[in-house]
Design an enzyme around this catalytic site. Structure first.
Site, mmCIF file in Angstrom:
data_model
loop_
_atom_site.group_PDB
_atom_site.id
_atom_site.type_symbol
_atom_site.label_atom_id
_atom_site.label_comp_id
_atom_site.label_asym_id
_atom_site.label_seq_id
_atom_site.Cartn_x
_atom_site.Cartn_y
_atom_site.Cartn_z
ATOM 1 N N GLU A 179 0.829 -1.209 0.000
ATOM 2 C CA GLU A 179 0.000 0.000 0.000
ATOM 3 C C GLU A 179 0.869 1.267 0.000
ATOM 4 O O GLU A 179 1.264 1.756 1.056
ATOM 5 C CB GLU A 179 -0.922 0.014 1.238
ATOM 6 N N LYS A 221 -2.572 -2.238 -3.037
ATOM 7 C CA LYS A 221 -3.597 -1.376 -2.446
ATOM 8 C C LYS A 221 -3.232 0.050 -2.829
ATOM 9 O O LYS A 221 -2.252 0.614 -2.336
ATOM 10 C CB LYS A 221 -3.658 -1.548 -0.919
#
Length: 340
Positions: A179, A221
């Site tokens: 992420e 992500k």
């Protein structure tokens, strides 16, 4: 294909299965305290267990939620009857995941920039989390847009840490979610968001390649390409969707198992709307889905907090509705009629 390779691919594909996404309930102690404070609930271990178990025991949640990211405390917790939250999730067909980073800390020598810590001892922690039932993990890096930032050094340091984390996860048989969040904070325009997001993703995939990370067993992500929260003239839904998809096509290899978006400060319906618009654009090289925290929980938390016992089922219905709306958006089938 080795057994581990097959296992990683299978888990990664299950996380981004059609019409399903990820529930992020991995708030650190400080973050969950802020959330609870905002609704007048004391952040005790018992209250945190009650709240998170309420969400995870929502009937039918597994129809729209493939996995849930947990905090260290949560993956170890049990209900009063001795049932662990992990087994509660397994019964619902929801894969248990774990946040493993130690938070974004000030980057020495670079004002207003951060690098995420947590690599020391990570191999051992991952082995323990695998024993506790974790099938995937998450590590968040933070990229800030501002005056003369982000610097190349900040992007590269975070990309390198994400790749080292991902390699350790795969070694442990755990699917890494990487992420690299480009923050919405600020008054930057859509073009600036695009340029920074693209540079960040390109740097990340170079490092993943260098560290021998298998992309078929990894989920990205990503933050959406979106105007800064304080921008005067904010881009509309279609513009955000097109810019985000263009950016991903430029920077994310087709071998990547899937892309799940963070909501990053968007409100509930806005986050759903943007995801739906992207999926209505047609076939992509990878599934585009969601890994939302606040955008799934906000209304549910408010309702539960008003009366945790009496409102339990009502809060669950609100969570289920948001999960279903985002599940539809992940298929490009959401509409305002469905929402209302």
């Amino acid at each position: 294909m080795t057994d581990r390779y097959e296992q990683l691919v299978e888990i990664a594909q299950a996380l981004v299965a059609p019409g399903k996404g990820i529930l992020a309930i991995d708030e650190s102690g400080g973050t969950i305290k802020k959330r609870f404070d905002s609704v007048g609930v004391e952040s005790t271990e018992a209250n945190r267990l009650d709240y998170r178990s309420m969400m995870l025991s929502t009937e039918g949640l597994g129809t729209h939620i493939s996995g849930a990211i947990l905090f260290d405390e949560t993956i170890r917790q049990q209900l009063p009857d001795g049932t662990s939250l992990v087994s509660l999730m397994e019964q619902a067909g929801i894969l248990p995941g774990i946040k493993v980073d130690k938070g974004a800390k000030a980057m020495a020598g670079f004002e207003d920039e951060k690098v995420t810590e947590g690599l020391d001892g990570l191999r051992e922690r991952l082995a323990e989390y695998a024993e506790l039932g974790a099938k995937f993990a998450k590590w968040r890096a933070v990229i800030t847009i501002g005056d003369e930032i982000p610097s190349r050094a900040c992007i590269d340091a975070n990309a390198h840490a994400l790749a080292r984390y991902a390699a350790l996860c795969q070694e442990a048989g755990i699917v890494p979610i990487v992420e690299p969040e480009v923050l919405m904070d600020g008054d930057h325009d859509l073009d600036t968001s695009f340029d920074v997001t693209e540079a960040t993703l390109k740097a990340l995939f170079v490092q993943l390649y260098e560290q021998n990370v298998m992309l078929e067993g990894l989920v990205l992500k990503a933050s959406m390409v979106i105007s800064g929260s304080e921008a005067q003239d904010r881009a509309g839904v279609e513009e955000v969707a097109e810019a985000t998809v263009d950016c991903l096509l430029n920077a994310v290899p087709a071998a990547t198992a899937g892309v799940v978006f963070l909501s990053g400060g968007q409100d509930d319906v806005e986050a759903t709307c943007h995801l739906d618009a992207m999926n209505k654009m047609g076939d992509m090289p990878w599934p585009l889905s969601f890994s939302y925290g606040r955008a799934l929980q906000a209304e549910c938390l408010k309702t539960w907090a008003a009366d945790p016992k009496a409102n339990r089922e009502k809060a669950q219905q609100i969570l289920l509705h948001r999960a279903r709306m985002n599940g539809l958006a992940a298929l490009g089938e959401w509409s305002e009629e469905e929402e209302n």
